[in-house]
Motif scaffolding. Structure first.
Motif: not given
Length: 99
Positions: A60-61, A74-76
């Motif tokens: 996730h990170d 960072h999610h993309k």
């Protein structure tokens, strides 16, 4: 359960967290590790696919710890990095779409 992939991801995240390019330091690794533990508990509680949840939690990170320039989105970026890693590991294509 693909423990080989989960163990690989744990080591990969640890390695990336130790790099000087990781602006968050090792505290970020401990954050991710806690997210994984909580995600596993919640997956069991709600009957989710535990393997998918654990893999997603480890990743996730991934963009943030890889390059701080990706932090704001960072999610993309993380989704793309996760897909690359899972493809390299020959992870189930249908499950890759869920992570």
């Amino acid at each position: 359960m693909r423990t080989d992939i989960i163990e690989y991801l744990q080591k990969e995240v640890y390695h990336r967290c130790k790099q000087p390019t990781n602006k968050f330091g090792m505290g970020c690794y401990y954050h991710i590790e806690a997210v994984v533990k909580n995600a596993e508990i919640l997956a069991e509680k709600y009957g989710a696919d535990k393997e998918t949840v654990i893999i997603a939690a480890w990743l996730h990170d991934i963009a943030s710890i890889t390059d701080y320039a990706m932090y704001e989105e960072h999610h993309k970026y993380g989704a793309g990095i996760a897909k690359e890693i899972l493809n390299e590991l020959n992870y189930d294509k249908e499950k890759t779409a869920l992570v």
